[in-house]
Design a protein around this motif. Structure first.
Motif, PDB file in Angstrom:
ATOM      1  N   VAL A  27      -5.371   4.652  22.539  1.00 34.04           N
ATOM      2  CA  VAL A  27      -6.000   3.978  21.404  1.00 34.04           C
ATOM      3  C   VAL A  27      -4.965   3.912  20.284  1.00 34.04           C
ATOM      4  O   VAL A  27      -4.352   4.936  19.948  1.00 34.04           O
ATOM      5  CB  VAL A  27      -7.256   4.729  20.932  1.00 34.04           C
ATOM      6  N   TYR A  28      -4.748   2.731  19.708  1.00 32.15           N
ATOM      7  CA  TYR A  28      -3.644   2.566  18.760  1.00 32.15           C
ATOM      8  C   TYR A  28      -4.087   1.871  17.478  1.00 32.15           C
ATOM      9  O   TYR A  28      -5.119   1.190  17.429  1.00 32.15           O
ATOM     10  CB  TYR A  28      -2.491   1.789  19.404  1.00 32.15           C
ATOM     11  N   ASP A  29      -3.279   2.039  16.436  1.00 24.41           N
ATOM     12  CA  ASP A  29      -3.498   1.418  15.122  1.00 24.41           C
ATOM     13  C   ASP A  29      -2.140   1.335  14.452  1.00 24.41           C
ATOM     14  O   ASP A  29      -1.518   2.365  14.159  1.00 24.41           O
ATOM     15  CB  ASP A  29      -4.476   2.265  14.303  1.00 24.41           C
ATOM     16  N   ASN A  30      -1.626   0.123  14.206  1.00 16.85           N
ATOM     17  CA  ASN A  30      -0.323  -0.012  13.571  1.00 16.85           C
ATOM     18  C   ASN A  30      -0.218  -1.341  12.845  1.00 16.85           C
ATOM     19  O   ASN A  30      -1.061  -2.224  13.007  1.00 16.85           O
ATOM     20  CB  ASN A  30       0.798   0.134  14.605  1.00 16.85           C
ATOM     21  N   VAL A  31       0.827  -1.482  12.056  1.00 16.56           N
ATOM     22  CA  VAL A  31       1.134  -2.717  11.333  1.00 16.56           C
ATOM     23  C   VAL A  31       2.509  -3.195  11.770  1.00 16.56           C
ATOM     24  O   VAL A  31       3.477  -2.419  11.742  1.00 16.56           O
ATOM     25  CB  VAL A  31       1.114  -2.497   9.808  1.00 16.56           C
ATOM     26  N   SER A  32       2.608  -4.454  12.206  1.00 13.32           N
ATOM     27  CA  SER A  32       3.904  -4.991  12.634  1.00 13.32           C
ATOM     28  C   SER A  32       3.772  -6.489  12.847  1.00 13.32           C
ATOM     29  O   SER A  32       2.743  -7.090  12.538  1.00 13.32           O
ATOM     30  CB  SER A  32       4.365  -4.308  13.926  1.00 13.32           C
ATOM     31  N   GLY A  33       4.810  -7.090  13.410  1.00 15.58           N
ATOM     32  CA  GLY A  33       4.777  -8.458  13.873  1.00 15.58           C
ATOM     33  C   GLY A  33       4.739  -8.488  15.388  1.00 15.58           C
ATOM     34  O   GLY A  33       4.714  -7.448  16.057  1.00 15.58           O
ATOM     35  N   PHE A  34       4.771  -9.693  15.951  1.00 11.24           N
ATOM     36  CA  PHE A  34       4.692  -9.839  17.395  1.00 11.24           C
ATOM     37  C   PHE A  34       5.839  -9.111  18.104  1.00 11.24           C
ATOM     38  O   PHE A  34       5.638  -8.446  19.127  1.00 11.24           O
ATOM     39  CB  PHE A  34       4.712 -11.325  17.763  1.00 11.24           C
ATOM     40  N   GLY A  35       7.052  -9.200  17.554  1.00 13.75           N
ATOM     41  CA  GLY A  35       8.201  -8.555  18.187  1.00 13.75           C
ATOM     42  C   GLY A  35       8.053  -7.046  18.259  1.00 13.75           C
ATOM     43  O   GLY A  35       8.415  -6.427  19.261  1.00 13.75           O
ATOM     44  N   VAL A  76       0.850  -1.188   0.000  1.00 11.24           N
ATOM     45  CA  VAL A  76       0.000   0.000   0.000  1.00 11.24           C
ATOM     46  C   VAL A  76       0.881   1.231   0.000  1.00 11.24           C
ATOM     47  O   VAL A  76       1.766   1.375   0.848  1.00 11.24           O
ATOM     48  CB  VAL A  76      -0.939   0.030   1.231  1.00 11.24           C
ATOM     49  N   SER A  77       0.670   2.107  -0.958  1.00  8.64           N
ATOM     50  CA  SER A  77       1.426   3.354  -1.007  1.00  8.64           C
ATOM     51  C   SER A  77       0.511   4.460  -1.508  1.00  8.64           C
ATOM     52  O   SER A  77      -0.480   4.205  -2.197  1.00  8.64           O
ATOM     53  CB  SER A  77       2.647   3.221  -1.916  1.00  8.64           C
ATOM     54  N   GLY A  78       0.856   5.680  -1.146  1.00  5.19           N
ATOM     55  CA  GLY A  78       0.074   6.804  -1.615  1.00  5.19           C
ATOM     56  C   GLY A  78      -0.070   7.889  -0.572  1.00  5.19           C
ATOM     57  O   GLY A  78       0.637   7.919   0.446  1.00  5.19           O
ATOM     58  N   LEU A  79      -1.026   8.777  -0.813  1.00  2.29           N
ATOM     59  CA  LEU A  79      -1.245   9.941   0.033  1.00  2.29           C
ATOM     60  C   LEU A  79      -1.811   9.527   1.393  1.00  2.29           C
ATOM     61  O   LEU A  79      -2.696   8.689   1.474  1.00  2.29           O
ATOM     62  CB  LEU A  79      -2.210  10.900  -0.659  1.00  2.29           C
ATOM     63  N   ILE A  80      -1.283  10.136   2.437  1.00  2.00           N
ATOM     64  CA  ILE A  80      -1.833   9.958   3.780  1.00  2.00           C
ATOM     65  C   ILE A  80      -2.083  11.343   4.382  1.00  2.00           C
ATOM     66  O   ILE A  80      -1.455  12.335   4.004  1.00  2.00           O
ATOM     67  CB  ILE A  80      -0.886   9.165   4.698  1.00  2.00           C
ATOM     68  N   TRP A  81      -3.032  11.422   5.301  1.00  2.00           N
ATOM     69  CA  TRP A  81      -3.322  12.685   5.959  1.00  2.00           C
ATOM     70  C   TRP A  81      -3.774  12.420   7.383  1.00  2.00           C
ATOM     71  O   TRP A  81      -4.125  11.291   7.745  1.00  2.00           O
ATOM     72  CB  TRP A  81      -4.390  13.479   5.198  1.00  2.00           C
ATOM     73  N   ASP A  82      -3.755  13.462   8.177  1.00  2.00           N
ATOM     74  CA  ASP A  82      -4.063  13.312   9.588  1.00  2.00           C
ATOM     75  C   ASP A  82      -4.527  14.652  10.136  1.00  2.00           C
ATOM     76  O   ASP A  82      -3.975  15.702   9.805  1.00  2.00           O
ATOM     77  CB  ASP A  82      -2.793  12.868  10.341  1.00  2.00           C
ATOM     78  N   ALA A  83      -5.562  14.626  10.965  1.00  2.00           N
ATOM     79  CA  ALA A  83      -6.033  15.812  11.676  1.00  2.00           C
ATOM     80  C   ALA A  83      -6.119  15.469  13.155  1.00  2.00           C
ATOM     81  O   ALA A  83      -6.663  14.427  13.520  1.00  2.00           O
ATOM     82  CB  ALA A  83      -7.394  16.262  11.157  1.00  2.00           C
ATOM     83  N   ALA A  84      -5.574  16.344  13.986  1.00  2.00           N
ATOM     84  CA  ALA A  84      -5.487  16.033  15.407  1.00  2.00           C
ATOM     85  C   ALA A  84      -5.845  17.249  16.252  1.00  2.00           C
ATOM     86  O   ALA A  84      -5.664  18.392  15.834  1.00  2.00           O
ATOM     87  CB  ALA A  84      -4.075  15.562  15.769  1.00  2.00           C
ATOM     88  N   VAL A  85      -6.346  16.959  17.444  1.00  2.00           N
ATOM     89  CA  VAL A  85      -6.615  17.981  18.452  1.00  2.00           C
ATOM     90  C   VAL A  85      -5.818  17.623  19.691  1.00  2.00           C
ATOM     91  O   VAL A  85      -5.832  16.464  20.140  1.00  2.00           O
ATOM     92  CB  VAL A  85      -8.116  18.068  18.797  1.00  2.00           C
ATOM     93  N   SER A 129      -4.890  13.936  23.497  1.00  2.00           N
ATOM     94  CA  SER A 129      -4.696  14.091  22.052  1.00  2.00           C
ATOM     95  C   SER A 129      -5.548  13.057  21.337  1.00  2.00           C
ATOM     96  O   SER A 129      -5.677  11.915  21.798  1.00  2.00           O
ATOM     97  CB  SER A 129      -3.224  13.925  21.663  1.00  2.00           C
ATOM     98  N   ALA A 130      -6.163  13.470  20.249  1.00  2.00           N
ATOM     99  CA  ALA A 130      -7.000  12.567  19.452  1.00  2.00           C
ATOM    100  C   ALA A 130      -6.788  12.894  17.986  1.00  2.00           C
ATOM    101  O   ALA A 130      -6.688  14.070  17.612  1.00  2.00           O
ATOM    102  CB  ALA A 130      -8.466  12.723  19.830  1.00  2.00           C
ATOM    103  N   HIS A 131      -6.703  11.871  17.154  1.00  2.00           N
ATOM    104  CA  HIS A 131      -6.450  12.111  15.733  1.00  2.00           C
ATOM    105  C   HIS A 131      -7.234  11.137  14.871  1.00  2.00           C
ATOM    106  O   HIS A 131      -7.569  10.019  15.296  1.00  2.00           O
ATOM    107  CB  HIS A 131      -4.954  11.998  15.418  1.00  2.00           C
ATOM    108  N   THR A 153      -9.155   4.287   6.789  1.00  2.00           N
ATOM    109  CA  THR A 153      -9.264   5.237   7.894  1.00  2.00           C
ATOM    110  C   THR A 153      -8.511   4.727   9.114  1.00  2.00           C
ATOM    111  O   THR A 153      -8.573   3.549   9.455  1.00  2.00           O
ATOM    112  CB  THR A 153     -10.738   5.466   8.257  1.00  2.00           C
ATOM    113  N   SER A 154      -7.812   5.639   9.766  1.00  2.00           N
ATOM    114  CA  SER A 154      -7.054   5.304  10.959  1.00  2.00           C
ATOM    115  C   SER A 154      -7.325   6.358  12.028  1.00  2.00           C
ATOM    116  O   SER A 154      -7.436   7.549  11.723  1.00  2.00           O
ATOM    117  CB  SER A 154      -5.551   5.258  10.656  1.00  2.00           C
TER     118      SER A 154
END
Length: 583
Positions: free
Chosen positions: A391-399, A341-350, A361-363, A371-372
């Motif tokens: 609250v989290y959202d990520n991509v990884s392995g167990f390590g 997956v590649s391309g434009l990403i954006w984020d809005a946070a308070v 903080s919330a984003h 959506t993330s």
């Protein structure tokens, strides 16, 4: 690798962390700096968090460190030796009563000062069974976490974990109980690296690098208990991550803050040579709304790739298993893409910080092609209480997940252990930051995944008592390449609800008590994996017989419930009487 060598390795790391040199004051960009905002910052280097969360978290941690440093240096190092007598009764499905003698050595330590902060609890224990059914066994467990300031603006952080778990079919993991014996698996993890912050005129610059290693060691007995299903259990991985940001705070060159940043994350997993890589670049704008509120917007580009190789196949086309029970990787096979997956990403946070006791903080934005969202909340109603939510959202392995959890532990804590087994019980006792590890240890599948979830913890001291409660939810959707032996794991969803609580206090000058409970509810849509739940509770009383000699009485109950009719539920009750001498 023998248990004694592993124990000495953990002790050596604890000594290194506790003895890190100090020179100068820690610095932080702080809340409201030009870099406070944007997305995808790897935070302390382990990847996957919003920069709004990261900036707030770094500022909170730096301010706590500075406040502790003003009170002078505190050093507590307590090595000990312990001898226990344990009786364990199987309540279901059998009725065996087993007796053990347990010998343990360990160290509990804490150093808190102006330029250094570290806590460690490392324990090695050996069990000797009485009778034919009570087998011998040993275990190492512990947590180490610390930092040091090398020169003003340059810090080094490090941490390590060793914990025992019972791995079920399909990779679900429960806390190790008293009857686990040599059927337990051990999770080892270590990470470390430098962070740099510097101000060049009005420009704030920050960078960090982290490297981590995680290993799951399974005994032959542990693999046999899984009926040969160890092939898809995580083996080991190496994690590397780096992050750099530069920006101007609001009111310096412009009324708004502006900045740019980039990050890199890569985890190399030994199982089938899997690789998860995430690279991104971003530009950020910070708009001060009021004295306590900032709004942050960011836009950038991200490239995320997950790939692997296939297993060696025999003459019948079946995958070959190695001596460790895991698939043998075909190094000559081409790397197959599982996620691209590649391309434009954006984020809005308070970001909201009305006082030094409260930060939020919330984003929301777009990452990983969808959506993330996430956020953090830290609230200290008093100097003797702390509440945290993440609250989290990520991509990884167990390590990668274990390294993240270690990095988010506070610098000043006391480990909560089961008084009978001596094992870690999910959370540490602290009035700083997030303090639980239970969420990351619920599943040990080897495949990479996208993790979404929430953790919450509350710690407090009142009078001579201290108590804490942690709870959370972890959802992992696994990602695996087609036309490989792991293809069946692609799209599998594991969910882990967990709870851990502790309470304890003093009874006069020479006695005290403690109690703790834990629960895990693990479910999966994998047709080969049944749902499982683990429960446990324990209580202990101690009495000082001499200034360094302590006697302990403890009781506990542990259970595992399965939704598979062919697997009986397991319940055990245990009691301990022991003596500990602290040097």
């Amino acid at each position: 690798m023998s248990r004694m060598k592993q124990a000495s390795g953990m002790v050596a790391l604890a000594v290194i962390v506790l003895a890190l040199p100090a020179a100068g004051h820690a610095q932080s960009t702080g809340y409201g700096g030009g870099m406070s905002g944007g997305m995808g910052s790897s935070g302390a280097g382990m990847g996957g968090d919003s920069a709004s969360d990261t900036a707030s978290g770094k500022s909170d941690r730096a301010s706590r460190r500075g406040a502790k440093g003003q009170g002078g240096k505190r050093i507590d190092i307590a090595p000990y030796i312990e001898v226990d007598q344990i009786v364990t009764a199987e309540l279901s499905p059998g009725s065996d009563v087993l007796t053990y003698t347990q010998v343990a050595v360990g160290v509990d330590a804490s150093i808190q000062g102006r330029n250094n902060g570290a806590s460690a609890s490392v324990r090695y224990q050996r069990q000797f069974g009485w009778g034919k059914k009570a087998g011998d066994g040993d275990a190492i467990s512990g947590v180490v976490r610390g930092y040091t300031t090398i020169v003003p603006g340059v810090t080094v952080e490090a941490g390590a974990l060793a914990s025992q778990v019972n791995v079920e079919n399909g990779g679900s993991a429960l806390a190790a109980g008293p009857l686990s014996g040599n059927g337990k698996s051990t999770v080892y993890s270590v990470y470390g690296g430098p962070s740099v912050t510097k101000r060049i005129g009005d420009l704030d610059v920050g960078a960090n690098y982290r490297a981590g290693f995680t290993k799951v060691e399974q005994s032959n007995a542990a693999r046999n208990l899984q009926t040969g299903a160890a092939a898809d259990v995580f083996d080991k991985s190496v994690v590397q991550s780096a992050d750099v940001q530069a920006g101007f705070a609001p009111g310096t060159v412009l009324p708004v803050g502006v900045g740019v940043g980039g990050s890199f994350y890569q985890e190399d997993i030994s199982n089938l040579d899997q690789r998860a890589r995430d690279m991104q670049a971003r530009a950020m704008v910070t708009v001060p709304v009021s004295r306590t509120v900032q709004v942050v917007g960011a836009i950038g580009y991200e490239d995320v790739e997950i790939s692997s190789r296939d297993a060696v196949r025999d003459a019948n086309g079946l995958p070959v298993l190695g001596s460790d029970g895991r698939y043998v990787t075909d190094k000559s096979s081409p790397r197959v893409m599982a996620y691209d997956v590649s391309g434009l990403i954006w984020d809005a946070a308070v970001m909201w910080r009305p006082s030094r006791r409260t930060s939020l903080s919330a984003h929301i934005g777009r990452r990983y092609g969808s959506t993330s969202f996430g956020g953090t909340l830290a609230y200290a109603p008093s100097d003797r209480a702390q509440f945290n939510v993440a609250v989290y959202d990520n991509v990884s392995g167990f390590g990668g997940q274990v390294n993240r959890a270690l990095d988010q532990l506070p610098d000043d804590f006391e480990v909560v252990r089961d008084p009978v087994t001596g094992e870690l019980r999910g959370c540490v006792a602290s009035l700083e930051g997030g303090s639980c590890l239970s969420g990351v240890l619920g599943s040990l599948r080897s495949s990479t995944f996208r993790a979404r979830g929430v953790t919450a913890s509350y710690s407090m001291k009142f009078g001579r008592m201290r108590a804490g409660l942690g709870a959370g939810y972890d959802r992992r959707k696994y990602i695996a390449a087609r036309n490989t032996v792991l293809a069946s794991a692609n799209g599998v969803l594991d969910e882990n609800w967990w709870l851990a609580a502790y309470v304890g206090g003093d009874l006069g000058r020479d006695a005290g008590w403690s109690a703790n409970v834990y629960a895990n509810w693990i479910s999966s849509n994998d047709p080969l994996t049944g749902d499982v739940a683990g429960y446990g509770a324990s209580a202990s009383y101690y009495k000082m017989f001499a200034p360094r000699l302590r006697g302990t009485l403890a009781v506990g109950i542990d259970g595992a419930k399965y939704d598979t009719p062919s697997i009986d539920d397991l319940w055990t009750a245990s009691a301990l009487a022991g003596l500990r001498y602290t040097f």
